[in-house]
Design an enzyme around this catalytic site. Structure first.
Site, mmCIF file in Angstrom:
data_model
loop_
_atom_site.group_PDB
_atom_site.id
_atom_site.type_symbol
_atom_site.label_atom_id
_atom_site.label_comp_id
_atom_site.label_asym_id
_atom_site.label_seq_id
_atom_site.Cartn_x
_atom_site.Cartn_y
_atom_site.Cartn_z
ATOM 1 N N VAL A 275 -2.692 -2.146 8.407
ATOM 2 C CA VAL A 275 -3.260 -1.407 7.278
ATOM 3 C C VAL A 275 -4.790 -1.436 7.353
ATOM 4 O O VAL A 275 -5.481 -1.695 6.383
ATOM 5 C CB VAL A 275 -2.747 -1.931 5.917
ATOM 6 C CG1 VAL A 275 -2.904 -0.853 4.845
ATOM 7 C CG2 VAL A 275 -1.292 -2.339 5.976
ATOM 8 N N HIS A 276 -5.284 -1.170 8.550
ATOM 9 C CA HIS A 276 -6.727 -1.010 8.781
ATOM 10 C C HIS A 276 -7.046 0.487 8.841
ATOM 11 O O HIS A 276 -7.698 0.962 9.757
ATOM 12 C CB HIS A 276 -7.132 -1.685 10.088
ATOM 13 C CG HIS A 276 -7.026 -3.176 10.056
ATOM 14 N ND1 HIS A 276 -7.069 -3.961 11.198
ATOM 15 C CD2 HIS A 276 -6.888 -4.042 9.022
ATOM 16 C CE1 HIS A 276 -6.957 -5.237 10.864
ATOM 17 N NE2 HIS A 276 -6.849 -5.308 9.545
ATOM 18 N N THR A 277 -6.593 1.222 7.850
ATOM 19 C CA THR A 277 -6.620 2.678 7.901
ATOM 20 C C THR A 277 -8.043 3.233 7.839
ATOM 21 O O THR A 277 -8.835 2.843 6.985
ATOM 22 C CB THR A 277 -5.790 3.260 6.746
ATOM 23 O OG1 THR A 277 -4.552 2.559 6.677
ATOM 24 C CG2 THR A 277 -5.529 4.724 6.939
#
Length: 522
Positions: A464-466
């Protein structure tokens, strides 16, 4: 466009009009609000959909406790839980198709995901800056970013130097001495990897302690360190519990936002609107407002006001978690549960990370993982591109999130190489001091590319390093200004054209500092 407010919808008092309305109080939004309100002549409004505690004492325990990420579990009240599809290629048919669904949790309170994350605070690499400069100009260069990186931190270990800051709002420290960290470092050094004592230095790779914004066990989120001390300013207003559902665009200019709070609608006007809602909510809000791919918008009955490739280039890191059973229960870490990392590269040059947990996974993320199992996260590079698209013109319906993981042979080769490195390290003689068993692939799987691909696909997830869902270069310029729409900017990681090589927590703050600098110059 449907869902307009009723005639009874009220507008902000024009006599108290805001110069800047910031949508989203996560890491970037909180920092931006604090920086811009330093000018007493500039009236700033920050809108946050979740709770907005005003003091550290009001912060929930799950936010303050930097030794876990307890609020990151799906369904937690302090998070938005989205569903994302992880994509692989069906080798038999040569086509891309959904492999399985995955829960994606983002922070839902002042501080956003930076208030519930693992306390990892590593700066972007020079290679990241080079890509950002190509898209957004020299403001994003290593040289121009360094003063901002120094200004944001107070480095407990190095103090004030030409590289590090000693008096900034965010304390940064590195943990050492934990037995799991010591064993992992010994394993890496014996395997020929270099020692990397300062992962916030500009170059190099190797094994070493992770810079973290956790001190005395407390997660010092950017919101806590930047925004809370600024709340007494008369020109800064923060409202929690306010969900923005649309940007109001008239004559090619953003003039305000439509928001809802406690089942009533409000139209809030401002001289400039800045989106800092995060790399999932920001592109959704743009698309709901008619800013995005024209054909997609028309399919939902939304009038297109700017045909831009919003949501088409999602960049993120895939992740595979291995578990280890410790010989004896390790002591609790003093700070982040992930104190040590190895950074290295695949034979083709793409960087990847092995992030080692010093606390059982079911304690780091309650309810996840086998009891007493220590995690090793294999975090892979952002080579593929995913997407964020609307499922409906109703703001309450979450967007469709697709991750393009393992879609190409290059991606699968990197993943195989990284898992093999991880298995070798955790089964080494040096690591056996603390670990007696693990669930890494056995020798048969490790030597069979096809079988290993299937094993990896069954475990693949997202960090979730978007990033890159509304990137500069195609959706906005280097100052965050949305192309073709006056008075509208973006100031979160959706603006970055690629996810940084390492986790983006520090990069999110850098985005806010860079956009604040650009706005102060106008």
């Amino acid at each position: 466009m449907s869902h307009d407010p009723s005639p009874a919808a009220r507008s902000s008092d024009a006599r108290r009009g805001f110069d800047i309305v910031i949508v989203g109080g996560g890491s970037a939004g909180a920092v931006l609000a604090a920086r811009l309100s330093e000018d007493p002549a500039r009236r700033v409004l920050l809108l946050e959909a979740g709770p907005a505690p005003r003091t550290q004492a009001e912060m929930p325990d799950a936010v303050l406790d930097g030794t876990t990420v307890a609020a990151s579990v799906p369904g937690h009240a302090l998070g938005w839980t989205y569903r994302g599809s992880l994509l692989t290629r069906d080798a038999a048919h040569g086509m891309r198709m959904p492999q399985r669904e995955y829960d994606v949790v983002r922070g839902r309170l002042i501080g956003g995901s930076g208030a519930i994350n693992g306390g990892y605070f590593i700066r972007p690499r020079p290679t990241d800056h080079a890509e950002w400069v190509a898209a957004g100009g020299d403001a994003w260069s290593t040289e121009n970013a360094l003063p901002l990186l120094r200004a944001m931190e107070s480095d407990v270990d190095y103090g004030e130097t030409a590289l590090h800051g000693g008096s900034g709002p965010i304390p940064v420290r590195r943990a050492d001495g934990h037995p799991v960290s010591q064993a992992f470092e010994a394993s890496c050094l014996a395997a020929g990897f270099a020692s990397d004592p300062d992962k916030n230095a500009p170059g190099g790779s190797g094994v070493g302690p992770v810079p973290q914004n956790v001190t005395d066990g407390v997660r010092r989120s950017p919101a806590m360190q930047y925004l809370l001390p600024a709340l007494n300013r008369e020109n800064l207003e923060v409202r929690g519990g306010v969900t923005v559902t649309r940007i109001i665009v008239r004559g090619g200019r953003a003039v305000g936002v439509q928001a809802s709070a406690r089942r009533s609608f409000e139209v809030i006007t401002g001289g400039e609107i800045v989106l800092a809602a995060g790399a999932i909510a920001t592109p959704q809000l743009l698309q709901l407002s008619g800013i995005g791919p024209a054909d997609d918008l028309r399919a939902h009955g939304i009038r297109c006001v700017a045909d831009l490739p919003v949501g088409e280039a999602l960049s993120d890191h895939a992740s595979i978690t291995l578990s280890m059973i410790a010989r004896t229960a390790p002591p609790a870490p003093e700070g982040s549960p992930f104190p040590t990392a190895l950074h290295t590269s695949a034979p083709t040059g793409e960087p990847f990370e092995l992030l080692v947990g010093a606390r059982p996974l079911d304690e780091i993320v309650p309810g996840i993982g086998a009891p007493s199992a220590l995690p090793v996260m294999v975090n892979l590079p952002s080579t593929g591109r995913g997407s964020i698209t609307l499922q409906s013109d109703d703001p309450a319906v979450p967007p469709l999130i697709r991750y393009d993981y393992l879609a190409e042979e290059r991606d699968r080769a990197i993943a195989r190489h990284a898992v093999r490195i991880a298995a070798d390290l955790i089964r080494s003689r040096e690591f056996a001091v603390v670990v007696e068993n693990d669930d890494a692939p056995d020798t048969r799987l490790l030597t069979d590319d096809g079988a290993l691909d299937a094993w990896i696909a069954s475990r693949i997830g997202t960090t979730v390093h978007t990033c890159a869902t509304a990137p500069m270069g195609t959706v906005a310029d280097g100052a965050g200004r949305v192309l073709g729409i006056d008075g509208l900017r973006i100031a979160d990681t959706s603006l970055l054209p690629t996810a940084p090589a390492r986790g983006p927590a520090a990069s999110a703050v850098l985005v806010a500092e860079t956009i604040a600098r650009a706005m102060r110059a106008t």
